[in-house]
Scaffold this active site. Structure first.
Site, mmCIF file in Angstrom:
data_model
loop_
_atom_site.group_PDB
_atom_site.id
_atom_site.type_symbol
_atom_site.label_atom_id
_atom_site.label_comp_id
_atom_site.label_asym_id
_atom_site.label_seq_id
_atom_site.Cartn_x
_atom_site.Cartn_y
_atom_site.Cartn_z
ATOM 1 N N ASP A 1 7.204 17.137 -11.902
ATOM 2 C CA ASP A 1 8.629 16.781 -11.870
ATOM 3 C C ASP A 1 9.483 17.966 -11.429
ATOM 4 O O ASP A 1 10.352 17.837 -10.577
ATOM 5 C CB ASP A 1 9.098 16.204 -13.221
ATOM 6 C CG ASP A 1 8.573 16.977 -14.416
ATOM 7 O OD1 ASP A 1 7.686 17.834 -14.243
ATOM 8 O OD2 ASP A 1 9.058 16.739 -15.536
ATOM 9 N N ASP B 1 6.083 12.136 0.954
ATOM 10 C CA ASP B 1 7.218 11.403 1.523
ATOM 11 C C ASP B 1 8.533 12.138 1.268
ATOM 12 O O ASP B 1 9.402 12.204 2.143
ATOM 13 C CB ASP B 1 7.307 9.978 0.960
ATOM 14 C CG ASP B 1 6.643 8.977 1.900
ATOM 15 O OD1 ASP B 1 5.688 9.373 2.593
ATOM 16 O OD2 ASP B 1 7.083 7.812 1.950
ATOM 17 N N TYR C 1 -5.154 5.405 -7.722
ATOM 18 C CA TYR C 1 -5.417 4.525 -6.585
ATOM 19 C C TYR C 1 -6.854 4.019 -6.529
ATOM 20 O O TYR C 1 -7.258 3.425 -5.534
ATOM 21 C CB TYR C 1 -5.021 5.216 -5.277
ATOM 22 C CG TYR C 1 -3.520 5.502 -5.180
ATOM 23 C CD1 TYR C 1 -2.643 5.101 -6.184
ATOM 24 C CD2 TYR C 1 -2.995 6.170 -4.091
ATOM 25 C CE1 TYR C 1 -1.284 5.366 -6.101
ATOM 26 C CE2 TYR C 1 -1.629 6.434 -4.001
ATOM 27 C CZ TYR C 1 -0.786 6.034 -5.004
ATOM 28 O OH TYR C 1 0.564 6.295 -4.920
ATOM 29 N N LYS D 1 0.440 17.652 -14.058
ATOM 30 C CA LYS D 1 1.246 17.338 -15.244
ATOM 31 C C LYS D 1 0.351 17.520 -16.465
ATOM 32 O O LYS D 1 0.249 16.641 -17.323
ATOM 33 C CB LYS D 1 1.754 15.877 -15.121
ATOM 34 C CG LYS D 1 2.721 15.436 -16.203
ATOM 35 C CD LYS D 1 4.159 15.777 -15.902
ATOM 36 C CE LYS D 1 5.055 15.422 -17.066
ATOM 37 N NZ LYS D 1 6.473 15.797 -16.829
ATOM 38 N N ASP E 1 1.188 11.522 -2.860
ATOM 39 C CA ASP E 1 1.827 10.442 -2.108
ATOM 40 C C ASP E 1 3.342 10.589 -2.166
ATOM 41 O O ASP E 1 4.041 10.562 -1.143
ATOM 42 C CB ASP E 1 1.374 9.105 -2.732
ATOM 43 C CG ASP E 1 1.778 7.902 -1.902
ATOM 44 O OD1 ASP E 1 2.250 8.083 -0.766
ATOM 45 O OD2 ASP E 1 1.606 6.766 -2.399
#
Ligand code: ATP
Ligand code: MG
Length: 349
Positions: A221, A249, A134, A184, A245
């Site tokens: 994941d 959610d 970002y 990751k 992010d």
């Protein structure tokens, strides 16, 4: 430091849409706390789409300058124009930058059937809020084979350390005291590797302070998979911006309505509560917006300012109202208004 405050200066930025309906409810709840917190002093401030259309600025300078003198703030929601408009950019993104609110903290808690029972979901997502993909350094080039797009992903030791420390501090205040690093680094060994190593290294820098915190880690994941299958395994999840992010959610979806989930944007010197939901143009002005996310955001703001007792009083009252199920807004299947829910919470307090 908290004990020394004579009063609490709190900026209120309802902004747009249902922000104008839920932030006043949160204010009323803070006022009802009485001696649990220093006397709150509220300052109304402007930001968002509506003030942009009137003044050409989505974040008037006066708002930022006033916030610098506040202890904390509550932000409602901003309407986003359906297409990109010259000169308009999100005031919330700008506020995070200007006030160095480097963490987005989102507790996701389900309400158990009885107060004695443990909630099925009781976790906090601590998302780094200033870097990762970002940083928006994207480049489009034209090659002989066609277009090529690249983005820079920035991970620094400084930002990873401070978000890691915040996650450990939050874990210390919770019964389970467990931090899970989401990364990751099996694929992105340099960037995610730095994030992981830096967060892992936090306790060593503060000898003794975090001995009671259990440290875990998980590849992003599989973390999402397990979050959906067995959310009870998590306590505090700490993640770089993009993963955070997505995870925050996904976690919010575990507990039903968006109208329930609070957050704070936090830095070392300032904290701003913000319900996770948006401006909800479909229900704006009808008086049926669920005020609970905003009320819980006010409680969370208090928690970060060191007023756990006041925060607990609010959260317990909200849980009772949800558990009893008598006074609920339509998003939760009820037919009550914003004000009905506010009054029910006040009565429980
Ligand atoms: P924005 O562009 O401002 O994000 P949006 O259209 O994405 O607006 P959201 O506010 O994100 O709308 O909400 C998505 C859906 O959830 C809408 O149908 C909205 O009515 C509902 N919703 C969101 N917040 C609440 C709330 N506090 N109470 C009741 N319903 C809500
Ligand atoms: Mg939205």
């Amino acid at each position: 430091a908290t004990a020394a405050r004579q009063s609490l200066k709190i900026g209120l930025i309802p902004a747009d849409g249902i922000g104008k309906e839920v932030i006043p409810a949160a204010r009323t709840v803070l006022e009802a706390l009485g001696s649990d917190i220093p006397k709150p002093e509220f300052i109304d401030l402007l930001a968002g789409w509506e003030v942009f259309t009137r003044s050409g600025s989505a974040l008037p300078e006066e708002t930022v300058e006033t916030l610098r003198e506040c202890d904390g703030a509550l932000f409602g929601a901003v309407s986003s124009p359906s297409r990109s408009v010259t000169g308009y950019s999100s005031p919330i993104v700008a506020l995070r930058k200007q006030l160095d609110l480097y963490a987005n903290v989102r507790p996701v808690v389900s309400v158990a059937a009885t107060p004695e029972e443990k909630p099925a979901v009781d976790l906090v997502v601590v998302r780094e809020n200033t870097e990762c993909l970002y940083v928006k350094q994207e480049v489009l080039t034209h090659t002989a084979q066609g277009k090529e797009a690249r983005a820079t992903r920035l991970i620094t030791e400084r930002a990873s350390h401070r978000i890691g420390k915040m996650a450990f501090d939050i874990a210390l205040g919770r019964p389970r005291k467990q931090v899970t690093i989401i990364h990751k680094s099996n694929v992105l060994s340099v960037t995610d590797g730095l994030f992981r190593e830096t967060v892992r290294g936090v306790p060593a820098k503060y000898p003794g302070q975090y001995d009671s915190v259990k440290l875990e880690e998980q590849i992003v994941d599989s973390a999402v998979y397990r979050l959906i299958r067995e959310p009870e395994i998590y306590d505090v999840m700490v993640a770089p911006n993009l993963y955070g992010d997505i995870i925050s959610d996904a976690a919010a979806a575990l507990v039903g309505s968006l109208g329930l989930v609070p957050s704070v944007n936090a830095g070392d010197k300032f904290v701003m509560g913000e319900p996770v939901h948006g401006s909800a143009p479909d229900i704006e002005g009808k008086g049926i917006a669920n005020p609970i996310a905003a009320i819980r955001s006010a409680a969370l703001m208090l928690r970060h300012l060191g007023y756990a007792q006041g925060a607990d009083r609010i959260d317990v009252a909200v849980d009772q109202v949800i558990r009893e199920g008598q006074v609920l807004t339509p998003d939760l299947g009820g037919s009550s208004s914003t004000n009905d829910v506010l009054n029910a919470v006040l009565k429980k307090m």
